[in-house]
Enzyme design. Sequence first.
Site, PDB file in Angstrom:
ATOM      1  N   SER A   1       0.793  -1.232   0.000  1.00 30.52           N
ATOM      2  CA  SER A   1       0.000   0.000   0.000  1.00 30.52           C
ATOM      3  C   SER A   1       0.823   1.279   0.000  1.00 30.52           C
ATOM      4  CB  SER A   1      -0.951   0.015   1.205  1.00 30.52           C
ATOM      5  OG  SER A   1      -2.061  -0.817   0.969  1.00 30.52           O
TER       6      SER A   1
ATOM      7  N   LYS B   1       0.130   3.837  -2.626  1.00 27.29           N
ATOM      8  CA  LYS B   1      -0.860   4.913  -2.523  1.00 27.29           C
ATOM      9  C   LYS B   1      -0.235   6.302  -2.396  1.00 27.29           C
ATOM     10  CE  LYS B   1      -4.637   2.087  -0.606  1.00 27.29           C
ATOM     11  NZ  LYS B   1      -4.042   0.808  -0.225  1.00 27.29           N
TER      12      LYS B   1
ATOM     13  N   SER C   1      -5.768   3.258   4.801  1.00 26.21           N
ATOM     14  CA  SER C   1      -5.316   2.663   3.548  1.00 26.21           C
ATOM     15  C   SER C   1      -6.454   2.015   2.767  1.00 26.21           C
ATOM     16  CB  SER C   1      -4.221   1.617   3.830  1.00 26.21           C
ATOM     17  OG  SER C   1      -3.513   1.298   2.656  1.00 26.21           O
TER      18      SER C   1
END
Length: 327
Positions: free
Chosen positions: A7, A10, A67
């Site tokens: 993640s 991101k 997230s």
Amino acid sequence: QKLRPASVTKIMSILLIMEAIDSGRLSYTDKIPCTETAAAMGGSQIWLDVREELTVDEMLKAICVVSANDCVVAMAEHIAGSEEAFVQMMNDKAKKLGMNDTTFKNCHGIDEDGHVTSAYDIALMSRELLTKHPNITKYTTIWMDSLRGGKSQLVNTNKLLKQYPGVDGLKSGFTSQAMSCITITAKKKDLRLIAVVMGEPSSKVRNGEIKQMLDYGFSQYQQGLLYAAGTKMKTIPIENGKPQKVDVLTDKDLVYVFEKGSEPKETAKEISLRKTHAPFKKGEIIGKVQIKMSDGYTMETALKAAHDVAALDYTDLFMKALKDVFA
């Protein structure tokens, strides 16, 4: 080394969202719909429903704090029309930033063959986000919050916010193949550092290594200020201007980081002007200055006009010509 980023991916998605906001293409209050694709995302999520809409502000909160894969996909589709088009934007931005080890296959970081980056590249996009959009820390520093009128509770996945003084971002990640990853930024006094760890077996090991890296950085390095924003660099003559000259000032602070005990010196200064004729307004960018330091570091900033400069009118030009004749 090219590794799966989970993640931490991101960070690039957030960077593109912030660019859309700052350019006026998107507003914090805009309402973003949830598509079937977004609602079907697995992993970390806030379980968006296709019948609901959240504001950009709420979406950013969910992406930065917990997230949320569903939220980042919804944002990607809203900005670019499809996740595929948004991923192309991510890769284009990566090339611009010099992220030569990076290929994005999605906007969220769920494991996918060929979706890779490096710790260095993550640091590059993290720095871009922090320097160009510093108000992102409004979201990355949230420890606990809620959405949907208090029905959805959010607790930050970045535990270093509570474990290391000065930490105010950025993004953690974990998948079974990427393992435990994180990009962290911390600030003490004037010095901001970015540290990146990828592929660790647990968050405990990952966070321990980040702490060691930050301890090393803050103990060994410091930041110097060469010229503050608004410093006069030069006085330039203005063609057909009233007045006939203007001071040019630095647009931002010129700062450098160095190892303690080995502070570099300025070795060269190059000023380039893109406009030397009237008229222009106070604060208008009319050039740039580039500074070279003895350790090889180069920094630059735009130069702006210290005051308004009007163009000479016909009467002014006639009087100027008359003076030239008698002179």
